[in-house]
Scaffold this motif. Structure first.
Motif, short mmCIF file in Angstrom:
data_model
loop_
_atom_site.label_atom_id
_atom_site.label_comp_id
_atom_site.label_asym_id
_atom_site.label_seq_id
_atom_site.Cartn_x
_atom_site.Cartn_y
_atom_site.Cartn_z
N MET A 149 -45.10 -36.62 52.47
CA MET A 149 -44.50 -35.66 51.54
C MET A 149 -45.14 -35.81 50.17
O MET A 149 -45.31 -36.92 49.67
CB MET A 149 -42.98 -35.90 51.44
CG MET A 149 -42.29 -34.97 50.49
SD MET A 149 -40.46 -35.01 50.58
CE MET A 149 -40.09 -36.71 50.26
N THR A 186 -41.52 -41.15 53.48
CA THR A 186 -41.13 -39.78 53.83
C THR A 186 -40.06 -39.81 54.91
O THR A 186 -39.04 -39.12 54.80
CB THR A 186 -42.36 -38.98 54.33
OG1 THR A 186 -43.31 -38.89 53.27
CG2 THR A 186 -41.97 -37.57 54.77
N PHE A 223 -45.64 -30.94 53.10
CA PHE A 223 -45.50 -32.02 54.07
C PHE A 223 -46.78 -32.11 54.92
O PHE A 223 -46.79 -31.68 56.07
CB PHE A 223 -44.29 -31.77 54.98
CG PHE A 223 -42.97 -31.81 54.27
CD1 PHE A 223 -42.31 -33.01 54.08
CD2 PHE A 223 -42.38 -30.64 53.80
CE1 PHE A 223 -41.08 -33.06 53.44
CE2 PHE A 223 -41.16 -30.68 53.14
CZ PHE A 223 -40.51 -31.89 52.96
#
Length: 162
Positions: free
Chosen positions: A113, A50, A103
């Motif tokens: 994510m 992420t 998220f």
């Protein structure tokens, strides 16, 4: 789609990222009906991938942000060729139907994510003929992570995954 995404979000939070904060996990729910195949595809990125995506694209961990929406549109098209779907040995052409992102907080307060995409392929199957569907996910081949595939089909359809 929302129901599936919410279910995966709750279960994913409970188990975090069992393969580490560098993993990318895949989930596909495949539904085959006479005339169409739908693939609900979820990518669950741990903290490190992420962070890498946020650095690469400059996007914030904020759903609805224009940079995130642009990222989703781009990724939906980038990931699509890695989902191989065949009907009776012939490739099916997937088209993007929808996309979402969240998220959730990860270890050390870093974001993770989860992106969810729905793809669909329509086909014509002569009445009374049986169909054999083959599915393969080749996205992120060098990344650690699990792949889960749940498939359902109506009578006359068999599914093979790899």
């Amino acid at each position: 789609m929302i129901k599936l995404f919410a279910l995966l979000t709750v279960s994913s939070v409970a188990i975090a990222h069992p393969m580490g904060n560098f993993s990318i996990n895949h989930y596909a729910a495949i539904k085959v009906t006479p005339g169409a195949v739908e693939v609900h595809y979820l990518i669950d990125m741990a903290e490190i991938p992420t962070f890498q995506e946020m650095q690469r694209t400059g996007m914030p961990a904020t759903p609805g942000d224009p940079a995130v929406n642009s990222y989703l549109a781009h990724e939906q098209e980038i990931l699509k060729p890695g989902l191989m779907l065949e009907l009776n040995g012939r490739p099916l052409r997937l088209r993007a139907v929808s996309r979402e992102v969240i998220f959730p907080p990860g270890a050390g307060g870093l974001p993770t994510m989860k992106v969810a995409f729905v793809y669909r392929a329509d086909f014509e199957l002569p009445l009374g003929n049986h169909a054999r569907v083959h599915y393969r996910d080749t996205n992120f081949p060098d990344r650690a992570g699990w792949k889960e595939i749940v498939a359902s089909a109506q009578n006359g359809v068999t599914i093979k995954t790899s």
